[in-house]
Design a protein around this motif. Structure first.
Motif: not given
Length: 453
Positions: A181-208
């Motif tokens: 998943v590629t995300t700007n990170g604004l909506l990240l919370n504990d539930e979503i982070i836990e889900y990402i860590n369980r299901e996604f092999s990689n994640v990109v967060v945009s920050i300049d």
């Protein structure tokens, strides 16, 4: 073909076809100046005033041995590697949202709507997209799906349902999905982070990078800076993944040509996997990069490379995407010649089910390849991309960096030159300079291994 250069007082020669990298001294440098086919007598005539004959003979013989081993001035045996077998699609950029909760000034996707209607992917279209990928993957077992946007986490419930459906398809079709998943990170919370860590092999967060740089371009819908809303969430995500299998990805523009400071800022925040990419802008935007900016851009890469080495030596190292280089030359020549595989092995699918060669072609109707709901797919366009490789690009075939960039970005070529076969020259110059610094870093690693002192 060879490419020789000097950086940080280290002289390096790259043998392009074999991928061999040699650290050389002044003597070998000068011999190479004499030309590939210079005889020992010619070399003695040109350099005898500067070096003793014994040293010239020894260096000449060592270089001849490297030639025999195919490690210097190596020849290329195949002019244009031809595609092998039937085309398959192995990766998909699945647009979960053509909408976004940020309004970034430089967004190539027109702040998320891709110059169209703001919309979210529905479950039916998403399921059909995954089925399409399976149907066109041939015998390929491992498949990749990146949830993209816009901001895909705005459609989180559908994303979860599609991941679950993908797991069902794995069992019934003997496939294995790698979800990212590629995300700007604004909506990240504990539930979503836990889900990402369980299901996604990689994640990109945009920050300049630095707050003032990030907030200048990446604003909320209300026009406020978003750095303070994202940084702590991105940190938590990185730490929860034990600093593995993620990237924080930024964009530099003409407003921050000193982007090395942004890379180092992110490293100081504790991020171990960092990428800062040049902005893609092909209008009259004040932030677009221009040829006259190259000197400052190169200066940033130089400062960054030196600090990168210094921090690594202090045990404070981090990974910078553009300084990671594969000296083994990776897969076969044909695979390396194709690059990212856009339009051939890789496609993008919009919330409406439309198929494009990649996310950067979305909205370019000339390259609309079909629709997953309608069941059509333009194999002529697929073949056009399949045949588009660095051996069919005249500019690329003569370039020393071709086996690393694989011909550059087809979308940038199309948008800047009007053709997917023509590379975007500004991108080429930046890529070559980054590669020189990456090779220099590898050379220094080798020198330190040989002499730990």
């Amino acid at each position: 073909m060879i490419h020789k250069f000097e950086i940080n007082n280290i002289k390096i020669v790259l043998d392009v076809n074999s991928g061999s990298v040699h650290i050389i001294d002044d003597l070998v440098w000068d011999i190479l100046e004499c030309g590939e086919n210079a005889s020992l007598e010619e070399i003695e005539s040109k350099l005898g005033h500067k070096y003793q004959n014994e040293a010239l003979h020894e260096a000449y013989n060592e270089m001849e041995l490297l030639k025999e081993q195919g490690l210097l001035f190596s020849k290329w045996s195949v002019d244009k590697p031809e595609p092998v077998g039937q085309p398959v699609i192995k990766a998909m950029c699945l647009h979960a949202a053509h909408d976004c909760n940020l309004r970034c000034s430089y967004c190539f996707a027109s702040t998320g709507d891709f110059k169209g209607t703001r919309s979210l992917l529905d479950e039916k279209t998403g399921r059909r997209a995954l089925e399409f990928l399976v149907e066109h993957s041939g015998r390929r077992r491992n498949l990749e799906v990146d949830f993209f946007g816009g901001e895909p986490l705005m459609n989180f419930e559908v994303v979860k349902k599609l991941v679950a459906y993908g797991r069902e398809l794995e069992k019934s079709h003997h496939k294995k999905f790698k979800f990212t998943v590629t995300t700007n990170g604004l909506l990240l919370n504990d539930e979503i982070i836990e889900y990402i860590n369980r299901e996604f092999s990689n994640v990109v967060v945009s920050i300049d990078g630095r707050p003032e740089v990030h907030d200048h371009m990446r604003k909320t819908v209300n026009g406020l800076g978003s750095h303070g809303l994202i940084l702590s969430k991105a940190k938590k995500l990185a730490e929860s993944r034990r600093q593995r299998d993620y990237f924080v990805r930024g964009t530099f523009t003409r407003h921050n040509l000193d982007f090395y400071k942004d890379v180092l800022y992110l490293a100081d925040q504790g991020f171990q996997n960092i990428s800062i990419e040049p902005v893609v802008a092909f209008g009259d935007e004040d932030y677009r990069l221009m040829p006259e900016d190259l000197e400052k851009i190169f200066e940033s890469y130089e400062i960054l490379a030196k600090e990168f080495i210094a921090r690594r030596n202090r045990g404070e190292g981090f990974h910078f995407f553009h300084f990671q280089v594969d000296l083994s030359q990776g897969p076969c020549a044909y695979k390396r010649s194709l690059g990212c595989g856009a339009g051939n092995e890789y496609i993008a699918v919009t919330p409406e089910g439309d198929i494009y060669p990649c996310h950067q072609f979305v909205g370019d109707l000339e390259y609309k390849m079909g629709n997953v709901l309608e069941g059509n797919f333009n194999t002529e366009i697929q073949n056009q991309f399949r045949q588009n490789n660095l051996f069919t690009k005249e500019d690329c075939s003569k370039c020393w960096a071709k086996f690393y960039c694989s011909g550059g970005c087809a979308a940038n070529g199309y948008h800047f030159t009007g053709s997917i076969t023509k590379p975007y020259q500004l991108e080429c110059e930046m890529e070559k300079k980054r590669l020189e610094y990456a090779l220099m870093i590898k050379a220094m690693e080798q020198m330190q291994e040989e002499d730990p002192k």
